[in-house]
Design a protein around this motif. Sequence first.
Motif, PDB file in Angstrom:
ATOM      1  N   PRO A   1      -7.863   9.533 -10.941  1.00 29.98           N
ATOM      2  CA  PRO A   1      -8.400   8.584 -11.928  1.00 29.98           C
ATOM      3  C   PRO A   1      -8.782   9.304 -13.217  1.00 29.98           C
ATOM      4  CG  PRO A   1      -9.575   8.431  -9.820  1.00 29.98           C
ATOM      5  CD  PRO A   1      -8.739   9.665  -9.773  1.00 29.98           C
ATOM      6  N   ASN A   2      -8.802   8.558 -14.306  1.00 30.05           N
ATOM      7  CA  ASN A   2      -9.199   9.143 -15.589  1.00 30.05           C
ATOM      8  C   ASN A   2     -10.610   9.707 -15.550  1.00 30.05           C
ATOM      9  OD1 ASN A   2      -6.905   8.818 -17.186  1.00 30.05           O
ATOM     10  ND2 ASN A   2      -7.345   6.661 -17.542  1.00 30.05           N
ATOM     11  N   ARG A   3     -11.489   9.062 -14.807  1.00 33.80           N
ATOM     12  CA  ARG A   3     -12.888   9.479 -14.828  1.00 33.80           C
ATOM     13  C   ARG A   3     -13.187  10.596 -13.831  1.00 33.80           C
ATOM     14  NH1 ARG A   3     -17.657   6.340 -12.183  1.00 33.80           N
ATOM     15  NH2 ARG A   3     -18.388   8.445 -12.545  1.00 33.80           N
TER      16      ARG A   3
ATOM     17  N   ASP B   1       1.863   7.142  -1.590  1.00 33.32           N
ATOM     18  CA  ASP B   1       1.910   7.481  -3.018  1.00 33.32           C
ATOM     19  C   ASP B   1       0.792   6.694  -3.696  1.00 33.32           C
ATOM     20  OD1 ASP B   1       2.394   7.726  -5.715  1.00 33.32           O
ATOM     21  OD2 ASP B   1       4.454   6.986  -5.653  1.00 33.32           O
ATOM     22  N   GLY B   2      -0.280   7.382  -4.064  1.00 34.22           N
ATOM     23  CA  GLY B   2      -1.444   6.698  -4.622  1.00 34.22           C
ATOM     24  C   GLY B   2      -1.656   7.022  -6.087  1.00 34.22           C
ATOM     25  N   ASP B   3      -1.542   6.011  -6.933  1.00 28.99           N
ATOM     26  CA  ASP B   3      -1.817   6.172  -8.365  1.00 28.99           C
ATOM     27  C   ASP B   3      -3.132   5.454  -8.653  1.00 28.99           C
ATOM     28  OD1 ASP B   3      -2.004   6.170 -11.090  1.00 28.99           O
ATOM     29  OD2 ASP B   3       0.008   5.399 -11.466  1.00 28.99           O
ATOM     30  N   PHE B   4      -4.193   6.238  -8.847  1.00 27.17           N
ATOM     31  CA  PHE B   4      -5.526   5.663  -9.011  1.00 27.17           C
ATOM     32  C   PHE B   4      -6.002   5.695 -10.459  1.00 27.17           C
ATOM     33  CE2 PHE B   4      -5.174   7.291  -4.668  1.00 27.17           C
ATOM     34  CZ  PHE B   4      -5.445   6.133  -3.957  1.00 27.17           C
ATOM     35  N   GLU B   5      -5.087   5.984 -11.378  1.00 28.23           N
ATOM     36  CA  GLU B   5      -5.491   6.136 -12.770  1.00 28.23           C
ATOM     37  C   GLU B   5      -6.005   4.833 -13.373  1.00 28.23           C
ATOM     38  OE1 GLU B   5      -3.858   8.027 -16.922  1.00 28.23           O
ATOM     39  OE2 GLU B   5      -2.440   7.009 -15.628  1.00 28.23           O
ATOM     40  N   ASP B   6      -5.379   3.724 -13.071  1.00 28.53           N
ATOM     41  CA  ASP B   6      -5.696   2.466 -13.745  1.00 28.53           C
ATOM     42  C   ASP B   6      -6.853   1.705 -13.114  1.00 28.53           C
ATOM     43  OD1 ASP B   6      -3.795   2.720 -15.725  1.00 28.53           O
ATOM     44  OD2 ASP B   6      -2.214   1.797 -14.525  1.00 28.53           O
ATOM     45  N   ARG B   7      -7.623   2.365 -12.267  1.00 23.11           N
ATOM     46  CA  ARG B   7      -8.725   1.643 -11.635  1.00 23.11           C
ATOM     47  C   ARG B   7      -9.755   1.210 -12.677  1.00 23.11           C
ATOM     48  NH1 ARG B   7     -12.407   6.163 -10.316  1.00 23.11           N
ATOM     49  NH2 ARG B   7     -14.068   4.866  -9.501  1.00 23.11           N
TER      50      ARG B   7
ATOM     51  N   TYR C   1       0.776  -1.239   0.000  1.00 20.06           N
ATOM     52  CA  TYR C   1       0.000   0.000   0.000  1.00 20.06           C
ATOM     53  C   TYR C   1       0.810   1.293   0.000  1.00 20.06           C
ATOM     54  CZ  TYR C   1      -4.068  -2.925   0.835  1.00 20.06           C
ATOM     55  OH  TYR C   1      -5.060  -3.861   0.706  1.00 20.06           O
ATOM     56  N   ARG C   2       2.061   1.269   0.407  1.00 19.98           N
ATOM     57  CA  ARG C   2       2.796   2.541   0.478  1.00 19.98           C
ATOM     58  C   ARG C   2       2.843   3.219  -0.892  1.00 19.98           C
ATOM     59  NH1 ARG C   2       6.082   5.471   3.741  1.00 19.98           N
ATOM     60  NH2 ARG C   2       7.641   6.771   2.702  1.00 19.98           N
ATOM     61  N   ARG C   3       3.174   2.476  -1.922  1.00 16.85           N
ATOM     62  CA  ARG C   3       3.100   2.978  -3.298  1.00 16.85           C
ATOM     63  C   ARG C   3       1.959   2.226  -3.969  1.00 16.85           C
ATOM     64  NH1 ARG C   3       6.573   2.275  -6.822  1.00 16.85           N
ATOM     65  NH2 ARG C   3       6.549   4.339  -7.783  1.00 16.85           N
ATOM     66  N   PHE C   4       0.754   2.711  -3.724  1.00 15.25           N
ATOM     67  CA  PHE C   4      -0.422   1.948  -4.137  1.00 15.25           C
ATOM     68  C   PHE C   4      -0.684   2.075  -5.630  1.00 15.25           C
ATOM     69  CE2 PHE C   4      -4.905   1.532  -5.127  1.00 15.25           C
ATOM     70  CZ  PHE C   4      -5.146   0.256  -4.642  1.00 15.25           C
ATOM     71  N   ARG C   5      -0.915   0.926  -6.251  1.00 14.80           N
ATOM     72  CA  ARG C   5      -1.344   0.853  -7.642  1.00 14.80           C
ATOM     73  C   ARG C   5      -2.422  -0.220  -7.734  1.00 14.80           C
ATOM     74  NH1 ARG C   5       1.785   4.248  -6.938  1.00 14.80           N
ATOM     75  NH2 ARG C   5       3.525   4.996  -8.203  1.00 14.80           N
ATOM     76  N   PHE C   6      -3.382  -0.001  -8.614  1.00 12.48           N
ATOM     77  CA  PHE C   6      -4.341  -1.063  -8.879  1.00 12.48           C
ATOM     78  C   PHE C   6      -3.685  -2.136  -9.738  1.00 12.48           C
ATOM     79  CE2 PHE C   6      -7.341   2.428  -8.028  1.00 12.48           C
ATOM     80  CZ  PHE C   6      -8.167   1.794  -7.112  1.00 12.48           C
ATOM     81  N   VAL C   7      -4.191  -3.342  -9.638  1.00  8.13           N
ATOM     82  CA  VAL C   7      -3.778  -4.380 -10.567  1.00  8.13           C
ATOM     83  C   VAL C   7      -4.179  -3.905 -11.960  1.00  8.13           C
ATOM     84  CG1 VAL C   7      -4.006  -6.810 -11.192  1.00  8.13           C
ATOM     85  CG2 VAL C   7      -4.230  -6.117  -8.801  1.00  8.13           C
ATOM     86  N   ASN C   8      -3.279  -3.999 -12.934  1.00  7.47           N
ATOM     87  CA  ASN C   8      -3.609  -3.503 -14.272  1.00  7.47           C
ATOM     88  C   ASN C   8      -3.752  -4.643 -15.269  1.00  7.47           C
ATOM     89  OD1 ASN C   8      -0.968  -4.206 -15.226  1.00  7.47           O
ATOM     90  ND2 ASN C   8      -0.183  -2.316 -14.324  1.00  7.47           N
ATOM     91  N   ALA C   9      -4.003  -4.276 -16.512  1.00  7.27           N
ATOM     92  CA  ALA C   9      -4.304  -5.276 -17.538  1.00  7.27           C
ATOM     93  C   ALA C   9      -3.182  -6.297 -17.691  1.00  7.27           C
ATOM     94  CB  ALA C   9      -4.581  -4.590 -18.870  1.00  7.27           C
TER      95      ALA C   9
ATOM     96  N   LEU D   1      -0.941  14.706  -9.550  1.00  6.96           N
ATOM     97  CA  LEU D   1      -0.874  14.401 -10.974  1.00  6.96           C
ATOM     98  C   LEU D   1      -2.304  14.309 -11.492  1.00  6.96           C
ATOM     99  CD1 LEU D   1       1.824  11.569 -10.862  1.00  6.96           C
ATOM    100  CD2 LEU D   1       2.178  13.996 -11.312  1.00  6.96           C
ATOM    101  N   PRO D   2      -2.689  15.155 -12.456  1.00 10.74           N
ATOM    102  CA  PRO D   2      -4.059  15.081 -12.987  1.00 10.74           C
ATOM    103  C   PRO D   2      -4.399  13.666 -13.430  1.00 10.74           C
ATOM    104  CG  PRO D   2      -2.929  17.006 -13.833  1.00 10.74           C
ATOM    105  CD  PRO D   2      -1.891  16.197 -13.113  1.00 10.74           C
ATOM    106  N   THR D   3      -3.469  13.038 -14.113  1.00  7.28           N
ATOM    107  CA  THR D   3      -3.471  11.598 -14.361  1.00  7.28           C
ATOM    108  C   THR D   3      -2.005  11.231 -14.499  1.00  7.28           C
ATOM    109  OG1 THR D   3      -3.525  11.745 -16.773  1.00  7.28           O
ATOM    110  CG2 THR D   3      -5.656  11.647 -15.647  1.00  7.28           C
ATOM    111  N   ALA D   4      -1.701   9.973 -14.400  1.00 11.47           N
ATOM    112  CA  ALA D   4      -0.300   9.573 -14.515  1.00 11.47           C
ATOM    113  C   ALA D   4       0.220   9.783 -15.932  1.00 11.47           C
ATOM    114  CB  ALA D   4      -0.139   8.111 -14.108  1.00 11.47           C
ATOM    115  N   ASP D   5      -0.681   9.767 -16.924  1.00  6.69           N
ATOM    116  CA  ASP D   5      -0.272   9.910 -18.323  1.00  6.69           C
ATOM    117  C   ASP D   5      -1.156  10.970 -18.981  1.00  6.69           C
ATOM    118  OD1 ASP D   5       0.861   9.577 -20.773  1.00  6.69           O
ATOM    119  OD2 ASP D   5      -0.196   7.721 -21.259  1.00  6.69           O
TER     120      ASP D   5
END
Length: 267
Positions: A188-190, A97-103, A52-60, A244-248
């Motif tokens: 997140p993107n949305r 560090d939370g990256d929620f873009e790929d949810r 969880y410290r550098r949180f990322r969702f499981v991605n494709a 970050l507005p989004t990671a990409d």
Amino acid sequence: MAAFSTLSFELLRCIVDCCGPYDFESLALTCKGLHAACSPLFSRHNSLRRHYRRFRFVNADDRKLDPSKLTKDDVWTIPELLSNIAANPIIAEYIVDGDFEDRLSLESVRDGSQGDMRAVIRRMEQQDEVDRLRGLVKQSKYLAQLNCDTDAWFDRILADTNEWNDDQDFPFAFLLTLLPNIEQLALPNRWNSQSVYLPCYAAPNVIPDIEKSVPALVSLIVTQANDVESIPGTAPLRKLRTLLPTADVDHQSGVHIATIAPFLALE
């Protein structure tokens, strides 16, 4: 510290078991007695820190992994993450560090557009998962301060509509109320302008109260994060330093500034 160190080992264990990650690490380094009290929890602490410290969702790409290697801490959707936090509230304090873009949204999982993900559906249909998540929403002090209908919020969080839907992002807005230690945040993107501002073309009296509550919640989080005098200690988003507005970011269309404007008010 002398008085603290004279407490029984069992009592010390109860204390360290309730500590957040930073306090836990500090106590473990204080003296041999506290280190001994903390040592049975090192495995749990290290596991939570790793996940969880550098949180990322499981991605494709992770779908190619052996499903047996994925745990409940490996989540695809925000409702799953919220359910984990409901079961173990200390999890929220580990996210720095939370990256929620790929949810993924639960709606896209349910309609099959994300492939065979029946395990996620089965999990979020289990009554104990539903009850835990409902309890987390009902106990929210932020929703209570806004006199929000927690049942309506719960329904929208569990619905978790598709990312191309123009509806407000109830799951992510609620998640923000639970993150006291987050320092870097990728949206997140949305996450769209409707999640932070009411439509300017609509008269206030025709906008449902439930839709007004998302921008109101974001505003309340930011206000209380800045109010250090009245609300000392930790508060959600108080430690946020990088947004970050989004990671990409799309270099052609960019990002609507309204989506990040409320966060710019953080001191």
